[in-house]
Design a protein around this motif. Structure first.
Motif, PDB file in Angstrom:
ATOM      1  N   GLN A 132       0.848  -1.193   0.000  1.00 17.92           N
ATOM      2  CA  GLN A 132       0.000   0.000   0.000  1.00 17.92           C
ATOM      3  C   GLN A 132       0.881   1.238   0.000  1.00 17.92           C
ATOM      4  OE1 GLN A 132      -3.241  -0.016   3.011  1.00 17.92           O
ATOM      5  NE2 GLN A 132      -2.458  -2.006   3.630  1.00 17.92           N
ATOM      6  N   LYS A 133       0.350   2.309  -0.589  1.00 18.79           N
ATOM      7  CA  LYS A 133       1.076   3.582  -0.547  1.00 18.79           C
ATOM      8  C   LYS A 133       1.200   4.066   0.894  1.00 18.79           C
ATOM      9  CE  LYS A 133      -0.562   5.332  -4.970  1.00 18.79           C
ATOM     10  NZ  LYS A 133      -1.316   6.394  -5.652  1.00 18.79           N
ATOM     11  N   GLY A 134       2.220   4.843   1.157  1.00 20.47           N
ATOM     12  CA  GLY A 134       2.401   5.404   2.497  1.00 20.47           C
ATOM     13  C   GLY A 134       1.247   6.298   2.911  1.00 20.47           C
ATOM     14  N   SER A 135       0.551   6.876   1.938  1.00 20.12           N
ATOM     15  CA  SER A 135      -0.577   7.756   2.280  1.00 20.12           C
ATOM     16  C   SER A 135      -1.714   6.983   2.934  1.00 20.12           C
ATOM     17  CB  SER A 135      -1.085   8.493   1.031  1.00 20.12           C
ATOM     18  OG  SER A 135      -1.395   7.555   0.022  1.00 20.12           O
ATOM     19  N   ALA A 136      -1.683   5.631   2.840  1.00 21.04           N
ATOM     20  CA  ALA A 136      -2.722   4.810   3.478  1.00 21.04           C
ATOM     21  C   ALA A 136      -2.425   4.536   4.951  1.00 21.04           C
ATOM     22  CB  ALA A 136      -2.848   3.482   2.731  1.00 21.04           C
ATOM     23  N   GLN A 137      -1.260   4.989   5.426  1.00 25.96           N
ATOM     24  CA  GLN A 137      -0.893   4.691   6.814  1.00 25.96           C
ATOM     25  C   GLN A 137      -1.946   5.232   7.795  1.00 25.96           C
ATOM     26  OE1 GLN A 137       3.779   4.890   7.485  1.00 25.96           O
ATOM     27  NE2 GLN A 137       3.163   6.474   6.039  1.00 25.96           N
ATOM     28  N   LEU A 138      -2.178   4.443   8.849  1.00 32.33           N
ATOM     29  CA  LEU A 138      -3.078   4.880   9.922  1.00 32.33           C
ATOM     30  C   LEU A 138      -2.271   5.569  11.013  1.00 32.33           C
ATOM     31  CD1 LEU A 138      -5.115   1.579  10.062  1.00 32.33           C
ATOM     32  CD2 LEU A 138      -5.837   3.744   9.028  1.00 32.33           C
ATOM     33  N   GLY A 139      -0.974   5.369  10.952  1.00 30.68           N
ATOM     34  CA  GLY A 139      -0.095   5.986  11.926  1.00 30.68           C
ATOM     35  C   GLY A 139       1.314   5.461  11.746  1.00 30.68           C
ATOM     36  N   ALA A 140       2.242   6.116  12.415  1.00 25.66           N
ATOM     37  CA  ALA A 140       3.651   5.715  12.315  1.00 25.66           C
ATOM     38  C   ALA A 140       4.388   6.267  13.527  1.00 25.66           C
ATOM     39  CB  ALA A 140       4.267   6.255  11.024  1.00 25.66           C
ATOM     40  N   GLY A 141       5.590   5.776  13.705  1.00 23.42           N
ATOM     41  CA  GLY A 141       6.385   6.291  14.819  1.00 23.42           C
ATOM     42  C   GLY A 141       7.808   5.800  14.774  1.00 23.42           C
TER      43      GLY A 141
END
Ligand code: FBP
Length: 316
Positions: A132-141
Motif C-alpha cells: 500500500q502507498k504510504g498515504s494509506a498509513q493509519l499511523g507511524a512512529g
C-alpha cells in the motif's frame, strides 16, 4: 503531565489501533533497556547471520526483532508483521485489522560506538493488502535511543514527541512538533558525491557556496549515519535529510526501504509541516511492488525540499 494512554485517547476512538501503538511503545521501552546493558552483556557484536538484504545482522538486530514480535503476538488486532529482519511477512493473528511494518533497530552499525539508533514503524490497514502507498498509513512512529529515549508518534493529526521515564512510562514532551520551514542545515553522505546525479550535485554545490551562492545563506552539514538520529534532529530544529538515488544505488531503486523507513518518516515529517519527496514524487504516493523495496529519500524543512525538487525539475 500527559501520558501516552491519555494522548492516544485524544487522538482516536479506536482502542484497537491505540493498542498497536502501545505494543510498539512497550517494545521500544524494552529495547531501550536491552541497549543500555548491551556492552556489559556482550551483545554489540555480529550475530553471524545475514538479513534479507545480505547484510550482517547484529545480535541486537535479531533481539530487537524478537522483542517487537513478542509484543505484537498477544495483540489480536495485528494481522501481519513486515520487518527488515524477516525475509517474508509473518502472520501474527488471522483476525487482525492492522499490518505493522518495522525496522526494529535502524542504524545498528552505530551500536559499537554508542551513537543513537532507533526503532521505526508504520501501521497500515490489513484490508489494503501488503503493498500500500504510504498515504494509506493509519499511523507511524519511531523510538530514538539517545541520551534520552524519545518516541515520536503520529496518527492522522499532529506529530507528537514523548520521553521514556525511569518508571518505563512515556510522557508527552511536545504535542505538535513543527519542522521550521527554512533551515541552514543539510544531511547527506558526501562521501558518495562521485555517484550523485546532477540535481543532488546542484543543490549541495549551492549550499556549500553559502552566502556567495544562489541560496544566499550559509549552511552547515550534519550526517550521523543513523536515520532516526538525523530525522529526530530535523523534526526538532529543522533541516533536510537526503539519501537520493545515485549511480551506485540506481539498480536497487535507492538505499533506504520504503515500507519501514521512508514511509513512516515521511508521515511524521509531514505531520510536523515538513515535506517529503523521492526527488520526482511525494514519498507517500509511491506504490510499492515489494515489501523490502528501496526508494530515494529526501525530507525535512519545506523550503529546502522545494529547492531540491526544483533541481530535479531542472534536470528533467
Ligand atoms: P540499515 O537499514 O542497513 O541499518 O541502514 C540504514 C542506515 O543505517 C540509516 O539509518 C542511515 O541513514 C543510512 O543507513 C546510512 O547510510 P550510509 O552508511 O551509506 O551513510
Amino acid at each position: 503531565m500527559t501520558l501516552l494512554a491519555d494522548w492516544l485517547r485524544n487522538q482516536t476512538d479506536d482502542e484497537t489501533l491505540a493498542s498497536v501503538f502501545i505494543a510498539m511503545a512497550d517494545a521500544g521501552a524494552e529495547i531501550a533497556a536491552v541497549l543500555r546493558q548491551a556492552p556489559i552483556a556482550g551483545q554489540t557484536g555480529l550475530a553471524g547471520a545475514t538479513n534479507v538484504q545480505g547484510e550482517a545482522q547484529k545480535a541486537l538486530d535479531v533481539i530487537s526483532n524478537d522483542i517487537v514480535l513478542n509484543h505484537l503476538r498477544p495483540n489480536p488486532h495485528v494481522s501481519i508483521l513486515i520487518s527488515e529482519e524477516l525475509d517474508e511477512a509473518v502472520e501474527v493473528s488471522s483476525q487482525g485489522q492492522f499490518i505493522v511494518a518495522t525496522d526494529p533497530l535502524d542504524g545498528s552499525s552505530n551500536l559499537d560506538v554508542n551513537v543513537t539508533v532507533g526503532t521505526i514503524f508504520s501501521i497500515l490497514p490489513a484490508d489494503g493488502g501488503l503493498l500500500q502507498k504510504g498515504s494509506a498509513q493509519l499511523g507511524a512512529g519511531y523510538v530514538a535511543y539517545g541520551p534520552a529515549t524519545s518516541m515520536v508518534l503520529r496518527l492522522v493529526g499532529q506529530t507528537a514527541v514523548f520521553t521514556l521515564g525511569s518508571d518505563g512510562g512515556w510522557t508527552l514532551i511536545l504535542g505538535a512538533a513543527s519542522v521550521p520551514e527554512a533551515s541552514g542545515e543539510y544531511a547527506i553522505n558526501t562521501a558518495r558525491e562521485r555517484f550523485w546525479d546532477s540535481a543532488t550535485k546542484g543543490y549541495v554545490t549551492e549550499n556549500v557556496a553559502g552566502e556567495t551562492g544562489a541560496a544566499g545563506k550559509r549552511y552547515n552539514m550534519r550526517w550521523v549515519g543513523s536515520m532516526v538520529a538525523d530525522i529526530h534532529r530535523i523534526l526538532m530544529r529543522g533541516g533536510i535529510f537526503l539519501y537520493p538515488l545515485d549511480s551506485e544505488t540506481v539498480s536497487k531503486g535507492g538505499r533506504l526501504r520504503l515500507l519501514y523507513e521512508a514511509n513512516p518518516m515521511a508521515w511524521l515529517v509531514e505531520g510536523a509541516g515538513g515535506k517529503s519527496t523521492t526527488g520526482r514524487e511525494r514519498i507517500l504516493d509511491v506504490m510499492p511492488v515489494d515489501i523490502h523495496q528501496r526508494v530515494p529519500v529526501i525530507l525535512g524543512s519545506a523550503e529546502e525540499v522545494a529547492r531540491v525538487e526544483a533541481w530535479y525539475r531542472k534536470a528533467g
